[in-house]
Structure formats: C-alpha cells, structure tokens
Design a protein around this motif. Structure first.
Motif, mmCIF file in Angstrom:
data_model
loop_
_atom_site.group_PDB
_atom_site.id
_atom_site.type_symbol
_atom_site.label_atom_id
_atom_site.label_comp_id
_atom_site.label_asym_id
_atom_site.label_seq_id
_atom_site.Cartn_x
_atom_site.Cartn_y
_atom_site.Cartn_z
ATOM 1 N N ASP A 160 -3.358 7.218 4.125
ATOM 2 C CA ASP A 160 -3.089 6.573 2.363
ATOM 3 C C ASP A 160 -4.605 6.778 1.802
ATOM 4 N N LEU B 289 -3.164 8.109 -3.984
ATOM 5 C CA LEU B 289 -1.629 7.020 -3.821
ATOM 6 C C LEU B 289 -1.670 6.191 -4.288
ATOM 7 N N LYS B 290 -2.915 5.471 -5.511
ATOM 8 C CA LYS B 290 -2.807 4.627 -6.216
ATOM 9 C C LYS B 290 -1.888 5.129 -7.440
ATOM 10 N N LEU B 291 -1.362 3.651 -8.272
ATOM 11 C CA LEU B 291 0.298 4.031 -9.222
ATOM 12 C C LEU B 291 -0.809 5.000 -9.828
ATOM 13 N N LYS B 292 -0.347 5.535 -11.087
ATOM 14 C CA LYS B 292 -1.229 5.853 -12.295
ATOM 15 C C LYS B 292 0.308 5.240 -13.295
ATOM 16 N N ASP C 20 -7.047 6.973 -2.347
ATOM 17 C CA ASP C 20 -7.121 6.570 -3.367
ATOM 18 C C ASP C 20 -6.054 7.498 -3.959
ATOM 19 N N LYS D 165 1.272 -1.235 0.096
ATOM 20 C CA LYS D 165 -0.010 0.117 -0.284
ATOM 21 C C LYS D 165 0.646 1.245 0.239
ATOM 22 N N GLY D 166 0.366 2.403 -0.514
ATOM 23 C CA GLY D 166 0.844 3.900 -0.430
ATOM 24 C C GLY D 166 0.416 4.442 0.538
ATOM 25 N N SER E 196 3.771 5.344 -3.442
ATOM 26 C CA SER E 196 2.715 5.325 -4.188
ATOM 27 C C SER E 196 1.851 3.671 -3.706
ATOM 28 N N ASP E 197 1.167 2.764 -4.321
ATOM 29 C CA ASP E 197 0.505 2.456 -3.751
ATOM 30 C C ASP E 197 1.243 1.239 -5.287
#
Length: 123
Positions: free
Chosen positions: A108, A112-115, A110, A56-57, A88-89
């Motif tokens: 933490d 931090l979700k990986l883009k 949303d 997790k991020g 980030s996640d």
C-alpha cells in the motif's frame, strides 16, 4: 529529496515481526517502509478476525491459505493461494477473517490515494 528505491532483495526471515491482536486471533506483520510505500508480509493466525474496519487501499496477494474479505455492507469474498485483490483508499470498509490462517503480501502507499475527477463545465 531522493525518494528512489535502489535495487535490493528482501530476506523476510530477517525482517522483525510485530504482533497485532484481532478481535480473535493474531496478525504478525513484517514491514518494509519506504517514502510513500509500505510492503508487508502478513500472517493471520487461524480464527483471526480484524478488530477494525479498514479504509486503506491495498494490493493483496495470497501466498498460502485463505482469507475471507468482509465488506461493511456484509458482502464477502474469499481470497485463496495465488489470488489477489486491489482497492484504493477510502473506497471500501473491509476487514479480514480466517478459519485456518493465511500468509499475504500486502502493498500500500500514496499511489492508492483516491483521485477525484473534476467535471469541467464547457458552456
């Protein structure tokens, strides 16, 4: 749906604690959960070692004490009072280890979700 968070103060002393056993030691979490956002006051006991690798991020701020952040590749860094880390996640497998214990503010959610960047072919 209204995801806005109105102005509010958090009295952490009134937020219930949940207990989470590590491989050794104990983690105590006080959690405020909002839509897509989690804010926690976390205390790791002395000689705490997380029982899992976390993907997790987080944004982590060390309030008191020290924590060793261990990555799955063996790399370690120490976070002490006044320091932070951010990730980030899905960008690292990490876990926390303490000797004397630590108090952390952990955020933490949303954001931090990986883009993933998509490369556009311009031929």
């Amino acid at each position: 749906m209204d995801n806005n968070i109105p102005f509010q103060t958090i009295d952490w002393q009134s937020v219930p604690k949940t207990e989470h056993a590590g491989t050794t030691g104990t983690a105590y979490w006080q959690t405020m959960q909002f839509d897509g956002l989690r804010i926690r006051y976390v205390e790791y006991s002395e000689n705490y070692k997380a029982d899992h690798w976390c993907e997790k991020g987080h944004i982590v701020y060390c309030l008191k004490g020290e924590v060793i952040n261990e990555l799955k590749d063996g790399t370690q860094s120490t976070l002490s009072e006044g320091m932070s880390y951010i990730v980030s996640d899905d960008l690292s497998s990490h876990r926390s280890i303490t000797k004397e214990g630590v108090h952390l503010l952990i955020i933490d959610g949303d954001f931090l979700k990986l883009k993933h960047n998509k490369k556009i072919n311009k031929d």
